[in-house]
Design an enzyme around this catalytic site. Structure first.
Site, PDB file in Angstrom:
ATOM      1  CG  HIS A 132      12.625  -0.643   2.467  1.00  0.00           C
ATOM      2  ND1 HIS A 132      13.345   0.391   2.693  1.00  0.00           N
ATOM      3  CD2 HIS A 132      11.693  -0.552   1.838  1.00  0.00           C
ATOM      4  CE1 HIS A 132      12.669   1.171   2.170  1.00  0.00           C
ATOM      5  NE2 HIS A 132      11.710   0.584   1.567  1.00  0.00           N
TER       6      HIS A 132
ATOM      7  CB  CYS B  90      -5.569   9.201  -0.607  1.00  0.00           C
ATOM      8  SG  CYS B  90      -4.896  10.661  -0.685  1.00  0.00           S
TER       9      CYS B  90
HETATM   10  C1  PEP Z   1       0.043  11.572  -0.467  1.00  0.00           C
HETATM   11  O1  PEP Z   1       0.739  12.436  -0.313  1.00  0.00           O
HETATM   12  O2  PEP Z   1      -0.356  10.920   0.765  1.00  0.00           O
HETATM   13  C2  PEP Z   1      -0.727  10.852  -1.607  1.00  0.00           C
HETATM   14  C3  PEP Z   1      -1.582  10.121  -1.452  1.00  0.00           C
HETATM   15  O3  PEP Z   1      -0.042  11.280  -2.726  1.00  0.00           O
HETATM   16  P1  PEP Z   1       1.348  10.135  -3.293  1.00  0.00           P
HETATM   17  O4  PEP Z   1       1.640   9.067  -2.534  1.00  0.00           O
HETATM   18  O5  PEP Z   1       1.227  10.347  -4.661  1.00  0.00           O
HETATM   19  O6  PEP Z   1       2.378  11.554  -2.775  1.00  0.00           O
END
Ligand code: PEP
Ligand code: MG
Length: 548
Positions: free
Chosen positions: A192, A496
């Site tokens: 980790h 993202c």
């Molecule tokens: C994802 O799932 O890529 C995301 C950005 O949402 P979270 O990390 O909050 O689940």
């Protein structure tokens, strides 16, 4: 000049004075306690303090390293509630009448020895977590006595930390302590701590073995995290060569420029305070504000006013730059039993996110009211998490319409055209992206969840981490399909989650017509440099790779 080899765990070159720590957890002498009840009370207080620190650390970590890597701190919090561990500590305090510090140290040592002796590599890794929570408890019990292990070492000069083993909590503090690189005696690339070092961009060489003892406090060290090579007391030529490599790789902050980028670079945020960091790191907006984290700091669902103030604050901080606030992605992973969200077998695929919100319209409407009220303070966008059907969007829009009606009746101002988007986080959503795109103003592809569902590999499970790969052709095809559907519908797509920070995918994202990337603020500099390199040389690899 001494040369040492270890395992390359986190790439990059670091040069600095060596700071040596002998043990991850210092030895504690056995001391008798006069008053066992008082020792027990001290331990209980320290336990509460440690748990609070861990929930705070989780919030900070989510921002810096993402949700999956931060879960380690939730695991630590759970370990602090483990009845066997607690019984081991309290038993020592009461039956052996020893001080709380010794009881914690001894109980931790016993438990980590058990873990270390297990066959399974993953379980062996838990020994470091036991040590980590013990060190946290020791610091809570006696902050002065254990301060040496939280010392600030940098004082302006770059330092390299060498220690037998790196604990996850410690790595989160390295930057603050002025540490620019790490060497460990043991450990693996898959631990980790090594994963955290990579995400935080801290060069690291692990598992140097017996050579570790050759390192000396205060000597100058060059560390190459890409090859696992360490040079202590280097000659001038070596120093010159590696300083040049460091310069070529470029400090992330030095890479910040105002040049037109083909992709908008947005930051993630967990709290309004993160806006400052995002702006300093050159973010052109907030692409993902995880609003559910508001519940975590208080352990409760925040009231409308509290939510309104948080949303208003981040919108104001961002001074007209876009801020995408995701409605709460509450799930069984966030322990909120009073809301009826209980522990589930499969929280990631369970009663979470939009599913929870649509089942609790009274709570969902509170959030939508707070969001719309805040919309007049900046460029708000609302994002719905874990959408898998068109119906969910239609229901959410119905709630939104109802809230607009209420606000109008109450003569409360709000922006009438706040863009509404959905996260594409499941293969289902990616495959019906054309249908979803007709209902919304933008897409945000959550690549961490998308990868976990496409590969069937839990994003938080290190044992299957080798399968949780956002480069898997299936994941890339899903991203491409969603981006294509968005392009056909004329709506923008942001990426993202973990793939957004992966510079080797930049060319792919550009080719798919992605318009923005949303990453933790600390990663913005590296992505900007890589984008510049891609534009200048058509090569997404950072310059340092050239010299290998
Ligand atoms: C994802 O799932 O890529 C995301 C950005 O949402 P979270 O990390 O909050 O689940
Ligand atoms: Mg997600």
């Amino acid at each position: 000049m001494k040369q040492i080899r270890g395992i390359a765990a986190s790439r990059g070159v670091a040069i600095g004075k060596l700071v040596l720590e002998k043990a991850p957890v210092p030895h504690v002498e056995k001391k008798k306690a006069e008053n066992s009840a008082a020792e027990l009370a001290r331990f209980e207080q320290a336990l509460e303090k440690a748990k609070k620190e861990l929930s705070q650390l989780y919030l900070v970590a989510v921002e810096q390293v993402g949700k999956e890597c931060s879960m380690i701190f939730q695991l630590h919090e759970m370990m602090l509630e483990d009845p066997d561990f607690l019984e081991s500590v309290t038993g020592k305090i009461l039956r052996e009448q020893v001080c709380a510090e010794y009881a914690v140290w001894k109980a931790g040592k016993e438990l980590s020895t058990v873990f270390s002796s297990l066959e399974d590599q993953y379980m062996r890794g838990r020994a470091a977590d036991v040590q980590d929570i013990c060190l946290r408890l020791l610091c809570s019990l006696d902050p002065e006595g254990f301060l040496c292990h939280a010392r600030t070492v940098g004082e302006g000069e770059p330092c390299i930390l060498a220690l037998p083993q790196l604990l996850p909590s410690r790595i989160m503090r390295l930057r603050g302590d002025g540490i620019s690189g790490v060497i460990t005696g043991s450990g693996s690339r898959r631990s980790h701590s090594a994963i955290l070092a990579r995400i935080l961009g801290i060069p690291a060489v692990v598992s140097t073995g017996p050579s570790f003892s050759a390192l000396q406090e205060g000597e100058t060290v060059v560390l190459d995290g890409s090859t696992g090579w360490i040079c202590a007391d280097p000659d001038q030529e070596t120093l010159r060569r590696y300083r040049r490599r460091q310069k070529l790789a470029g400090e992330p902050s030095a890479a910040l420029g105002n040049e037109q980028s083909p992709l908008r670079l947005l930051a993630t945020a967990a709290a309004p305070e993160n806006a400052q960091e995002a702006l300093e790191d050159g973010a052109e907006g907030i692409g993902l504000y995880r609003s559910e984290l508001l519940c975590l700091s208080t352990g409760e669902m925040p009231q409308e006013e509290e939510q309104f103030l948080a949303y208003k604050a981040i919108l104001e901080h961002m001074k007209g730059k876009p801020v995408t606030i995701r409605t709460m992605d509450i799930s069984g992973e966030i322990n909120l039993p009073y809301l009826g969200v209980m522990e589930e077998e499969n929280p990631a695929m369970g009663y979470r996110a939009i599913r929870f919100s649509l089942n609790h319209p009274e709570l969902f409407r509170v959030q939508l009211r707070a969001l719309l009220r805040a919309s007049v303070y900046g460029e708000l966008r609302i994002l719905l998490p874990m959408v898998t059907t068109e119906q969910e969007i239609l229901q959410a829009k119905e709630q939104l319409q109802q809230v607009r009606g209420e606000l109008e009746a109450e003569k409360i101002p709000f922006h009438s055209a706040v863009p509404l988007g959905v996260m594409i986080e499941t293969p289902a959503a990616a495959l019906i992206a054309g249908t979803l795109a007709r209902q919304v103003d933008f897409f945000s592809i959550g690549t961490s969840d998308l990868t976990q569902f496409a590969t069937g590999a839990d994003r938080a499970n290190l044992r299957v981490a080798y399968l949780h790969d956002c480069h898997h052709p299936a994941v890339l095809q899903l991203i491409r399909a969603a981006a294509q559907a968005a392009a056909e519908a004329g709506i923008p797509v942001s990426i993202c989650g973990e793939a957004a920070s992966d510079v080797s995918l930049l060319g792919f994202f550009l080719e798919c017509g992605v318009s923005s990337l949303t990453v933790p603020p600390a990663n913005l500099g590296e992505i900007r440099s890589a984008l510049q390199a891609l534009q200048n040389f058509g090569d997404p690899q950072p310059l340092e790779e050239e010299e290998k």
